[in-house]
Structures are given as C-alpha cells and as structure tokens.
Enzyme design. Structure first.
Site, PDB file in Angstrom:
ATOM      1  CB  SER A 172      72.139  20.716 -80.314  1.00  0.00           C
ATOM      2  OG  SER A 172      71.969  20.184 -81.466  1.00  0.00           O
ATOM      3  CG  ASP A 342      75.129  25.430 -86.452  1.00  0.00           C
ATOM      4  OD1 ASP A 342      74.550  24.721 -86.899  1.00  0.00           O
ATOM      5  OD2 ASP A 342      74.525  25.534 -85.201  1.00  0.00           O
ATOM      6  CG  HIS A 375      75.322  22.070 -84.639  1.00  0.00           C
ATOM      7  ND1 HIS A 375      74.342  23.277 -84.005  1.00  0.00           N
ATOM      8  CD2 HIS A 375      75.016  20.978 -83.663  1.00  0.00           C
ATOM      9  CE1 HIS A 375      73.695  22.471 -83.214  1.00  0.00           C
ATOM     10  NE2 HIS A 375      73.798  21.192 -83.163  1.00  0.00           N
TER      11      HIS A 375
END
Lengths: 409, 409
Positions: A172, A342, A375
């Site tokens: 991320s 995601d 995610h």
C-alpha cells in the site's frame, strides 16, 4: 522489546540518539534525531533539521552490512512490525511475514522499520511541539511527501551505517515508499518488493482520502488543526474517516463472507438507527478503536502524501523513465504482488509498473494472488503470497552472495 | 408545471387533495393526503394516516386506464422526472428516458412519479410537523421501509383511479421499489423494469450507508435529530455523507476519465489541504450542493429503508418464492438492466434476481450494458440502455393491447 528471541544489535552510530525520557515511555521503541547538522530539504522546498524518527530493528546486521531489509509501513502503520505492540498489546502488524523462519527471516536478515515522517507514532509530525514556539505544530508542520518519508529513511539507514539495503519491502503506501526508494536511490537498493500499490494515487483514491479529510475538518473539535492547543479532540470526524477508509480495505466478497446481512444480538431489525447489522457495529468499532491510537492531523498529512505521489510526473511524465536514471536501466531487482479482489490498488496498477519496468528491460517478476480478502490481504494469512516473497528473497540472497546463516534456536 | 407540452389530466378523484397553500409554493407540484379515512400499517407495525405524498404526472391516462407507468426514484431523487425542477432549475432527473417520443413516451403513456414516504421533497417525512405536538418530527417520524414506500404509492395509484399499472420502472432504490411492487402487488403490475438494483442491500452497501449516517450523527449541529427544533443545520455531516456516497455512484474509470490527477486552476500542487485536485473540488461541490436541497434526517431514513430491503427474507429465505405468490408464478413481465462498471449494484445482483425468476419460469429478459460510467449510468446518456427500455415497453404495449396513439404535436 521484541516478542521474538531475536538478537538486537546495538546501533552502529550513537550520535543523535535520543535519551529514553518520559516521552519515550509514552511512545516506546528506538528513536533518533536526524539531519541535526545539515537540514533536510523537503519536496516543498522547506528545510527541516533535527527531526525525530522512531524505528525498530529485528535480527542482526552481518559483518559486511549487506543483509538489511527496510520494511515500509502503510498509512496507519508503525514501526512495530514483528513484535507485540507496546501500546495496543496486539501482534506486530506484519508478524505473518516478518520474524524468525518467516519469509522475511529475521534469523537471516537485519530488518529495519521506521515510523514515517509526519506520523504520530514516534516520528516527528504535526502533533509534536514546535521548538520555535513551544506549541504543537498542528497545520504549521510542513506538508511531506512520499519522497520526504523515504529521504528520512535514507538518513536513518546511513545513520545505521548501511550503504546499500538488501531489500526494501512494503504494501500500500509502504509499496509507494518502496518504489520511491528504487527510483531515488537505485544504487542503495538491491531488491524492491512493492506490494498492492501504485505508481500514482488514482482519482478514486484521492476522492476517498478527501472524504476522510473533510470528515476530520468538518468536526468542530478539529479547531482548524489546533485541537491540541485548544484541548479538544476531533474524534467523531476521525472515526468517520477511518470507517470510510476501512470499507476500501476490504472486498465486497470479504464483507459478505464476514457479515452478510447478519443482525446483531437482536434477532430482528429494530426500525431505528442503532447498529442493527453486524457490519455496522464492526465499522463503528473500527472507527472508535482508531481514534485511540491515531492523530487526526497526521491522518491529513499522510493521506496528502499519498495523493501527491506520482512517480511518472516526477520523471517528466514517463513511468519508464523513472526506472532509467541517467539513461541506464535500474539495477534494482523487482518483485511485485497484487491481490485479485483489491479494488483500492487493483492489479492494473501493478501491471502498469511492470509494463514500465519491462519497457526498460529491468529485472522484474510479478504475481497476482487470487484471494477474496481485498486490499488488506497483504497483512493477512495468504500462503501463496508468503511463498512468493520467500522465494524472491531466497533468489536475491543467492545473487547478493548472502550466506545461509541460521542462529541456534 | 411541465417543461414539455404534455396534457395534464385532472386527478380522477379530488378528495384528500391538499390546497395549494404557502407550503406548496415552497415545495411545488401536486400533492395528496392518503390513508385519511383508514390508517396505513407500516412494516414496523406503526399505523400512520393522512400522510402527504407529492407527485407529478406526465401524459394522458387513456380511457381504460391501462397506460400508466409508475416511475420510482432513487435515494435522493424526487417526483420531477421529466420537467425542469421548480427549485433547482435543472432538467428533470430522467428526461433522457421520459418524455414525448422518449423510450418512456409521454405521448403514449401516463407517467406518475411520487416522492417517497419519509422523503423531504414534498412527501411526509421527518422534517414535517407532527400534528400531535406541533413540532418537527425529527427521529419521532416512524422508520419506513421500501415496502412502506410502495404501499403509499399503491394508495396514490388507487387514488388516481388506476387498478393495474402498465409498468413500474426505476433504478437503484427505484429498482428496489419496482421489485417490491411486483412481489407485493403482482396483479396490479403488467410489467416491471428494475434497473441497476438488487433484491437485498449488500454488506458493503450497508457499510457505506452507515458511514454516511455516522457522518451526519457526528455533526454536533444534528442535535440528536432535533436540529429543526433547535434551529441548527448539520450541513457539514450531510455534505461528508454525500461525498462518500457520490464516489460509489461513479466508476474508477469514470473518475479517471473525468478528472484523473488533474490539478485545479493552479499549475502546481500547493503542499497544503486546499482542493489541489479537480476531483477534490468536484466532491466538495457535490457535498455543498446537496445540503441545499436535502434534509439530513430524511437521508438517515431513506438509507435505512434501503439497508432493510431483503426480498428473499420476506419470502421465507427464498428469492424464487417471492416471485411465486400462492405457489403460482408471477404474471409480471420483467426486464432487468445492469451496467458493467456499476460496483454499487453490480451485475451479479441483477443476475441473482434473473436466476430466481428463471427458477419459477417467469417472463424475464436481462441485459448488462457495457459502460464505464458506473452506477450513475442509469441516469445518463446510454443509447443501448434506452433502446432496451424502448423495445421492452413496445413489446409489452403490444401484449397489453395498447394502441399506438400519438398526439398531434
């Protein structure tokens, strides 16, 4: 300090070390003041010096200092990667992946993780006191970028006496930092593992961040960012920001699997506005827990840093150019991973990076992990993902000439 | 009243009609008080009587009253379907689809649309005055369901002297009402067109609604729902709710196409928290515009109604059973449409309805429209979608024996 029986190597350089004072007990862990003698220039042009970076290390740095792995944390993460968190009492956020015998094997590698500049978990950020005024910075803290976060990490790594990292890894926003490391310091990184990330923050992601920021700023307790000075706390706004963001970390399938339309303890709907559905109660809990550990202004700063991230823009509009510093293909070995469900950092974002790396004939591998966890999968038990990381690091270690050195257990 | 030169037929029954008083001028359009003589029982068990429903009609009801189409609006929609909105001055929200010569042809059909019960645009809702106390209802207004909204619409349709609707059509929450009509009153509906909708609200959608509600309730100006009484307005919270919701109405691709990472007027980022990106400015505008026209408590009520919607649960857990009232396959002809980039009500939701209809051998057609415009596509210029609606209605009109009757223009 560590929940794992890993040897803690003393910091190679001691200057700039901050004594373990009362503030340290509130925010436990190692910390160092950086850029003390020479200020660091931020992307905004502002220069800052003597800022604090909180960090933890795991494992032992080898004799030629070639086995260091920098772990970069995500938006609300911290430096307690692989040990019980001293404040929350929860396991380290990446214990699945980092630890003795784990894919990022602390028996073999020297792992470093620092709280990002602008954060609120030990590193300098808007909640700290401005020495010039003796008051909390609030919005007078300079706006930082992913580039600035990595710049500070580079100073930390130098402070630790390391010229070249064996690997930089993160998911991320951590993955953005990995990319930034590879682009800004290609000679100081042997391998890079950007996970569930993007080379630039998308319009939709900026939009979600803006909702969160507006929720915080709409809270009258935010006081134009001066809540610490005024003794208030914009908890309601920060909780709403977290709730909105939290939905984006999961997939529709994961939410359905976890909660579906299940009702709370009550057997029937109440025809009211209490949390009838489990998913409502879960979200409210996520919001309430978050405000206990996070600073609202830091949330503004860090989301802003992500929004500003755009590797191609910094390389004249071409992402491929970012990986061809001085016209020469980057020497960094890349391994990218994305997760099929995601939707915050979808596979297409990783693929765009892979295409750019391919365009300059860089060394890159890429895998999309099939999962319904969204995610957040990069933080969860995903055996295939962990195998990919393990295999890539093994291969890189061989190339790098790192001997297999297992400590007696 | 109408921007189009359509003949307005006088309401067949006059009783219960509310005189055009000052309040009507504030909220223009037709309105009627329903359930005056016999209260209507809500799903919650509470009985309400004499509530007001605001509605508009377009076109002319034919002699045998067989050409009426009920249009059901979405969460924040209203009854001004096919004419310039008297308050905002904007075109009717479905002028693309409804009007003379349009797929829902007001030269041919008599189109009705009413503001939902619990709404704030003319029909009774939490912002109205409780006659029992003389004060605004606020949260003392009973919680309503999609079933209750449709129940009120049924009373309106009866009031207009119509036994059987030729068609019920609507998208999003409007589609939920269409499904509810078909299930609750199968003998009163010839054809049903549920668009971009679902037979039950998903966990993710409940989660997004809960974020919006929490944003409103977190606003101190909300005053526990009594803001009208206390003379405040929870504008900041409602704006944040709208911003979060608005993202879900678009697709990532649409946001990227419209805004990408484009900056505002400024040529460069400002290293601050103003709206640097166009998408931020757009969202802020959406939030600010919304609070001008919508009541915060109504937003709570209507999102709650959507969350509660679950056709299968009401039919003993089987969606197919919902379409087999009394063991007999529904006589309603269905046409479903979904949009490929709609992630709020994805195609899988429509497919689940189609499967249930197929399982009872109902008359159903279904099309997924390829578009990058996301959930909002049902409100936009989508020629293939409009052709589908036109074709389905043509076919149904033939089955229903509706003669082609074009007025002189």
């Amino acid at each position: 300090m560590s929940a794992h029986p890993t040897a803690q190597q003393p910091t190679p350089q001691a200057e700039g070390q901050v004594p373990d004072d009362a503030a340290d007990r509130v925010q436990p862990g190692r910390r160092v003041r950086l850029a003390v003698d020479r200020p660091m220039r931020l992307d905004s042009g502002i220069e800052i010096g003597g800022f604090q970076i909180a960090y933890q290390t795991y494992g032992t740095l080898n004799a030629d200092r070639s086995n260091a792995i920098m772990v970069c944390h995500a938006l609300t993460g911290d430096h307690f990667v692989a040990e019980t968190h001293p404040v929350t009492g929860k396991p380290g956020w990446w214990e699945m992946l980092v630890g003795p015998g784990k894919p990022v094997d602390t028996d073999r590698y020297f792992v470093i993780c620092s709280n990002v500049l602008g954060g609120c978990l030990g590193s300098s950020g808007p909640k700290d006191t401005d020495p010039a005024t003796g008051l909390p910075y609030g919005l007078s803290f300079p706006v930082v970028t992913i580039g600035d976060m990595v710049r500070a990490q580079k100073l930390l790594v130098e402070h630790l006496g390391i010229d070249k990292l064996f690997c930089v890894i993160g998911g991320s926003m951590g993955g953005m930092q990995v990319l930034q490391w590879a682009v800004a310091y290609p000679e100081s990184v042997f391998a890079a593992v950007p996970i569930a990330t993007a080379a630039r923050h998308s319009a939709q992601n900026i939009a979600f961040h803006e909702v969160g920021r507006q929720a915080i700023m709409a809270d009258p307790e935010w006081r134009g960012g001066s809540y610490l000075l005024e003794g208030t706390r914009p908890e309601a706004g920060l909780a709403v920001a977290r709730m909105a963001a939290h939905i984006t970390y999961l997939s529709e399938a994961a939410l359905h699997r976890k909660f579906g339309r299940n009702l709370q303890d009550r057997k029937a709907i109440t025809y009211g506005f209490d949390a009838d559905f489990q998913v409502e109660s879960y979200l409210r809990y996520q919001g309430a827990a978050f405000v206990e550990r996070f600073d609202a202004n830091s949330y503004l700063y860090i989301t802003r840093a992500m929004d500003y991230f755009d590797l191609a823009a910094d390389a004249g509009g071409s992402l491929a150019n970012a990986f061809r510093p001085g016209g020469k293909t980057t020497p960094v070995r890349f391994c990218l991973a994305s997760f099929s469900s995601d939707w915050l950092f979808p596979t297409s974002e990783s693929r765009a990076i892979v295409h750019a790396l391919n365009a300059v004939a860089a060394n890159v591998s890429f895998v999309e992990i099939g999962t319904d966890k969204g995610h957040d999968a990069f933080l969860l038990d995903e055996p295939e993902f962990h195998q990919v990381i393990h295999g890539f690091l093994e291969g890189c270690a061989e190339h790098r000439g790192l001997s297999v050195r297992r400590r007696a257990r």
